[in-house]
Write a protein that holds these residues in place. Sequence first.
Motif, PDB file in Angstrom:
ATOM      1  N   ASP A 171       1.694  10.017  -9.490  1.00  0.00           N
ATOM      2  CA  ASP A 171       0.515  10.208  -8.646  1.00  0.00           C
ATOM      3  C   ASP A 171       0.765   9.655  -7.251  1.00  0.00           C
ATOM      4  OD1 ASP A 171      -0.997  11.372 -10.707  1.00  0.00           O
ATOM      5  OD2 ASP A 171      -1.690   9.412 -11.413  1.00  0.00           O
ATOM      6  N   ILE A 172       1.408   8.504  -7.183  1.00  0.00           N
ATOM      7  CA  ILE A 172       1.705   7.895  -5.882  1.00  0.00           C
ATOM      8  C   ILE A 172       2.614   8.809  -5.074  1.00  0.00           C
ATOM      9  CG2 ILE A 172       2.748   5.914  -4.722  1.00  0.00           C
ATOM     10  CD1 ILE A 172       0.095   5.338  -6.223  1.00  0.00           C
ATOM     11  N   THR A 173       3.638   9.368  -5.713  1.00  0.00           N
ATOM     12  CA  THR A 173       4.549  10.275  -5.013  1.00  0.00           C
ATOM     13  C   THR A 173       3.803  11.482  -4.472  1.00  0.00           C
ATOM     14  OG1 THR A 173       6.401   9.578  -6.402  1.00  0.00           O
ATOM     15  CG2 THR A 173       6.644  11.656  -5.231  1.00  0.00           C
TER      16      THR A 173
ATOM     17  N   THR B  43      -6.318   0.412   0.525  1.00  0.00           N
ATOM     18  CA  THR B  43      -6.128   0.480  -0.921  1.00  0.00           C
ATOM     19  C   THR B  43      -4.690   0.140  -1.311  1.00  0.00           C
ATOM     20  OG1 THR B  43      -7.828   2.183  -1.067  1.00  0.00           O
ATOM     21  CG2 THR B  43      -6.400   1.898  -2.965  1.00  0.00           C
ATOM     22  N   SER B  44      -4.557  -0.838  -2.189  1.00  0.00           N
ATOM     23  CA  SER B  44      -3.233  -1.328  -2.571  1.00  0.00           C
ATOM     24  C   SER B  44      -2.680  -0.532  -3.743  1.00  0.00           C
ATOM     25  CB  SER B  44      -3.318  -2.806  -2.956  1.00  0.00           C
ATOM     26  OG  SER B  44      -4.079  -2.956  -4.159  1.00  0.00           O
ATOM     27  N   LEU B  45      -1.368  -0.624  -3.920  1.00  0.00           N
ATOM     28  CA  LEU B  45      -0.734   0.002  -5.075  1.00  0.00           C
ATOM     29  C   LEU B  45      -1.254  -0.616  -6.365  1.00  0.00           C
ATOM     30  CD1 LEU B  45       3.008   0.273  -3.919  1.00  0.00           C
ATOM     31  CD2 LEU B  45       1.213   2.013  -3.804  1.00  0.00           C
TER      32      LEU B  45
ATOM     33  N   HIS C 193       0.843  -1.189   0.000  1.00  0.00           N
ATOM     34  CA  HIS C 193       0.000   0.000   0.000  1.00  0.00           C
ATOM     35  C   HIS C 193       0.885   1.247   0.000  1.00  0.00           C
ATOM     36  CE1 HIS C 193       1.008   0.142   4.227  1.00  0.00           C
ATOM     37  NE2 HIS C 193       0.318  -0.953   4.514  1.00  0.00           N
ATOM     38  N   LEU C 194       0.260   2.404   0.188  1.00  0.00           N
ATOM     39  CA  LEU C 194       1.002   3.667   0.106  1.00  0.00           C
ATOM     40  C   LEU C 194       2.108   3.776   1.155  1.00  0.00           C
ATOM     41  CD1 LEU C 194      -1.954   6.135  -0.545  1.00  0.00           C
ATOM     42  CD2 LEU C 194      -0.206   5.431  -2.187  1.00  0.00           C
TER      43      LEU C 194
ATOM     44  N   HIS D  85       3.995   1.363   2.248  1.00  0.00           N
ATOM     45  CA  HIS D  85       5.154   0.639   1.738  1.00  0.00           C
ATOM     46  C   HIS D  85       5.871   1.465   0.672  1.00  0.00           C
ATOM     47  CE1 HIS D  85       2.550  -2.846   3.094  1.00  0.00           C
ATOM     48  NE2 HIS D  85       3.677  -3.053   3.744  1.00  0.00           N
ATOM     49  N   ALA D  86       5.098   2.122  -0.181  1.00  0.00           N
ATOM     50  CA  ALA D  86       5.711   2.946  -1.218  1.00  0.00           C
ATOM     51  C   ALA D  86       6.570   4.038  -0.599  1.00  0.00           C
ATOM     52  CB  ALA D  86       4.626   3.556  -2.109  1.00  0.00           C
ATOM     53  N   TYR D  87       6.059   4.671   0.448  1.00  0.00           N
ATOM     54  CA  TYR D  87       6.818   5.737   1.116  1.00  0.00           C
ATOM     55  C   TYR D  87       8.147   5.201   1.628  1.00  0.00           C
ATOM     56  CZ  TYR D  87       7.821   9.666   4.235  1.00  0.00           C
ATOM     57  OH  TYR D  87       8.410  10.735   4.848  1.00  0.00           O
ATOM     58  N   SER D  88       8.116   4.066   2.334  1.00  0.00           N
ATOM     59  CA  SER D  88       9.333   3.525   2.930  1.00  0.00           C
ATOM     60  C   SER D  88      10.325   3.066   1.871  1.00  0.00           C
ATOM     61  CB  SER D  88       8.976   2.359   3.864  1.00  0.00           C
ATOM     62  OG  SER D  88      10.063   2.020   4.691  1.00  0.00           O
ATOM     63  N   ALA D  89       9.817   2.418   0.821  1.00  0.00           N
ATOM     64  CA  ALA D  89      10.707   1.935  -0.236  1.00  0.00           C
ATOM     65  C   ALA D  89      11.390   3.093  -0.946  1.00  0.00           C
ATOM     66  CB  ALA D  89       9.920   1.091  -1.229  1.00  0.00           C
ATOM     67  N   LEU D  90      10.624   4.134  -1.292  1.00  0.00           N
ATOM     68  CA  LEU D  90      11.190   5.276  -1.994  1.00  0.00           C
ATOM     69  C   LEU D  90      12.167   6.045  -1.113  1.00  0.00           C
ATOM     70  CD1 LEU D  90       7.974   6.486  -3.832  1.00  0.00           C
ATOM     71  CD2 LEU D  90      10.023   5.508  -4.908  1.00  0.00           C
ATOM     72  N   LEU D  91      11.844   6.154   0.177  1.00  0.00           N
ATOM     73  CA  LEU D  91      12.753   6.849   1.092  1.00  0.00           C
ATOM     74  C   LEU D  91      14.079   6.102   1.209  1.00  0.00           C
ATOM     75  CD1 LEU D  91      13.372   9.102   3.080  1.00  0.00           C
ATOM     76  CD2 LEU D  91      12.192   7.779   4.855  1.00  0.00           C
ATOM     77  N   ASN D  92      14.025   4.782   1.330  1.00  0.00           N
ATOM     78  CA  ASN D  92      15.255   3.990   1.383  1.00  0.00           C
ATOM     79  C   ASN D  92      16.078   4.187   0.116  1.00  0.00           C
ATOM     80  OD1 ASN D  92      15.911   1.832   3.603  1.00  0.00           O
ATOM     81  ND2 ASN D  92      13.684   1.972   3.558  1.00  0.00           N
ATOM     82  N   ARG D  93      15.407   4.118  -1.032  1.00  0.00           N
ATOM     83  CA  ARG D  93      16.122   4.306  -2.307  1.00  0.00           C
ATOM     84  C   ARG D  93      16.766   5.679  -2.375  1.00  0.00           C
ATOM     85  NH1 ARG D  93      13.760   5.392  -7.386  1.00  0.00           N
ATOM     86  NH2 ARG D  93      12.730   7.104  -6.267  1.00  0.00           N
ATOM     87  N   ASP D  94      16.011   6.710  -1.995  1.00  0.00           N
ATOM     88  CA  ASP D  94      16.531   8.078  -2.094  1.00  0.00           C
ATOM     89  C   ASP D  94      17.678   8.325  -1.121  1.00  0.00           C
ATOM     90  OD1 ASP D  94      14.639   8.469  -4.023  1.00  0.00           O
ATOM     91  OD2 ASP D  94      13.276   9.650  -2.769  1.00  0.00           O
ATOM     92  N   MET D  95      17.569   7.798   0.112  1.00  0.00           N
ATOM     93  CA  MET D  95      18.643   7.980   1.080  1.00  0.00           C
ATOM     94  C   MET D  95      19.903   7.246   0.633  1.00  0.00           C
ATOM     95  SD  MET D  95      16.632   7.941   4.754  1.00  0.00           S
ATOM     96  CE  MET D  95      18.129   8.265   5.703  1.00  0.00           C
ATOM     97  N   ALA D  96      19.717   6.077   0.015  1.00  0.00           N
ATOM     98  CA  ALA D  96      20.871   5.341  -0.503  1.00  0.00           C
ATOM     99  C   ALA D  96      21.568   6.149  -1.600  1.00  0.00           C
ATOM    100  CB  ALA D  96      20.433   3.982  -1.027  1.00  0.00           C
ATOM    101  N   ARG D  97      20.788   6.743  -2.474  1.00  0.00           N
ATOM    102  CA  ARG D  97      21.363   7.557  -3.544  1.00  0.00           C
ATOM    103  C   ARG D  97      22.126   8.748  -2.976  1.00  0.00           C
ATOM    104  NH1 ARG D  97      16.545   8.175  -8.112  1.00  0.00           N
ATOM    105  NH2 ARG D  97      16.858   6.161  -9.152  1.00  0.00           N
TER     106      ARG D  97
END
Length: 296
Positions: free
Chosen positions: A284-286, A270-272, A17-18, A20-32
């Motif tokens: 839109d998700i972002t 509501t799921s992704l 869901h949303l 999970h999207a937040y956490s996944a994107l934050l991890n990716r961005d912090m890694a970058r």
Amino acid sequence: MTRPVFRFAPSPNGQLHLGHAYSALLNRDMAREAGGRFLLRMEDIDVTRCTPELEHGVLRDLAWLGLNWEKPVRRQSNHFDDYRVALDRLIDADLVYPAFMTRGEVRARIAEFEAGGDRWRRDPDGAPVYPGEDRHMTSRERQNLFDEGTPFAWRLDMAAAIAHVGSRLDWNETGQGPEGETGLVPAKPEDWGDVVIARKEIPASYHLSVVVDDALQGITHVVRGRDLFHATAVHRVLQELLGLPVPDYHHHDLVLDNDGRKLSKSRGDTSLAALRESGATPDDITRMIGAPSSAV
């Protein structure tokens, strides 16, 4: 200099869901931002609820969001031997014990206690702390129950574990706890009582598997939701007992529903996948979750 290593570690027991999207994107961005690595781990020790079909859905959703991760993906169900080694070390050190009380027996024990007007102690998640009478069983009593095939779970003898560590525990928090905690945070594992470390049929619980995985994968930064902030105290105890490295922790905001509750797979939020099928785009998700920020 060792590169920082981040990870996103969902359980494939439902649809993302949303939150999970937040956490996944934050991890990716912090890694970058840190010039680090981004790993994906499937926390699927619950082999009855976690299925290949649900894992495929998780991978599809993350790819749709534009995420890329190093291969191969670590699946906990392929590494039970790693957890068994850690569990055996705790057993040999007499820091865990087999707990035989059923949920019904625990409820009855608590109800009997609270009938006297006192309130049974709760852990940081609000669940009653385990009574722990099994801790005082004799070897013969335990063996009789083993021989009878009585179901049990391995629980950490928290008092013994804290005494074994023999020093104050803390962790470096780069995010923020529920009460604004940040920086060097003191760990309070005693608040949890004797947590489940493994079950008879599975040699690990979430607590044990996550610290073993983070160590074996060389995770240097654990970025996850604020709902796991207090559980870090249990993880710090296990890291000390097993001689594992301590990553930095960053607990981030949760994505809440209209009633102010955190999103949940079990409630069917509501799921992704449903949002994608309705025509939503990754952009839109972002916008829906707000740009994940390492400042929260």
